[in-house]
Design a protein around this motif. Structure first.
Motif: not given
Length: 305
Positions: A119, A127, A300
């Protein structure tokens, strides 16, 4: 007595000690990391694992420097790893992030540099959805510059790792993931092995670890008679049996401890061997339970679980 730790061959020609010192802790007193690293090296640990997000690279580096200064080891004797955090996944950010880690560690290079998670976020935790193949180009640049002698990933699933393997000029040699008796990960370990990637185990003691107080008095690993009989048969602790189980599966382990006696115990797993039936006993505790589900990352884009 210094314990000699076997090494496992990596696909890039490096060899990695099969037991390392994990240094993640929810909380620690000042100096604990430094002392743990120095004590660990003194008794035979040669693999030291940290990460930028652990906020302990300075102390880990001090422990390494003290051990070298005392003549216990040379830098070349050690296998030191650290990890890239999620807010530095842009290709151009990788090398500066590693240089910052090296400055904190007081080292010129690490033996293995990991992408900590697939991520990616910005400084505020939002994000950014950066493609981890872009991140990997920055990792490969770090290796070309000699800042990392090997490259790895952590917490990648099969689909993510395949995408990376298909794109990489220098493929990852290790996938560091949670593996323990309640999360045995046979499918992932076999899948990685077929592709020349070694799975290394963080949280290798799983629910047996004192670091998981929420499961105190609830965990069969601590009380089940079958595991107790295996430990008694070999004159070892339940924790030693669990670590031996993983090492016999050719899975390097990185248990964490600040206590010298426990550090020594975690390393003393090479004087016995589990039978196939005893391996099956440990396997029987699998419930596909993650001690580290990282649910904070669940929304995410590249969350792996």
């Amino acid at each position: 007595m210094v314990i000699e730790v076997p090494r496992i061959q990596l696909s890039n020609g490096q060899t990695m000690p099969v037991v390392g010192l994990g240094t993640y802790a929810r909380k620690a007193e000042p100096g604990q990391y430094r002392q743990a690293v120095e004590s660990a090296i003194e008794i035979g640990y040669r693999h030291i694992d940290t990460a930028s997000s652990y906020n302990n690279e300075v102390e880990v580096g001090e422990g390494i420097a003290n051990a070298i200064k005392r003549g216990l080891v040379t830098r070349e004797d050690l296998f030191v790893t650290t990890k890239l955090w999620n807010d530095n996944h842009a290709e151009a950010a990788v090398v500066p992030a590693l240089r910052a880690s090296l400055a904190r560690l007081g080292l010129e290079y690490v033996d293995l540099y990991f992408v900590h998670w697939p991520v990616s976020v910005d400084a505020s935790g939002q994000d950014t959805g950066i493609d981890f193949r872009e991140t990997w180009r920055g990792m490969e640049e770090a290796a070309r510059l000699g800042l990392a002698r090997g490259l790895g990933v952590s917490n990648y699933n099969e689909e993510q790792l395949q995408l990376l393997l298909d794109a990489a000029a220098a493929p990852p040699v290790v996938n560091q993931v949670e593996v323990n008796p309640t999360l045995t990960q046979h499918k992932l370990v076999a899948w990685c092995r077929q592709r020349g990637v070694v799975c290394a185990a963080y949280t290798p003691l799983g629910l047996l670890s004192d670091a998981r107080p929420e499961f105190q008095d609830k965990d069969a690993l601590k009380t089940d008679a079958a595991l107790g009989r295996v430990a008694e048969q070999h004159g070892k602790t339940r924790a030693q049996v669990v670590l031996r189980y993983l090492v016999q599966r050719s899975i390097p382990v990185i248990p964490k401890s600040f206590t010298p006696s426990r550090l020594a115990e975690n390393l003393d797993i090479f004087s016995f061997e589990l039978t196939p039936a005893e391996m099956d006993v440990v396997d029987s505790y699998n419930i596909d339970h993650r001690c580290v589900p990282a649910t904070g990352f669940a929304k995410l884009k590249n969350y792996p679980f």
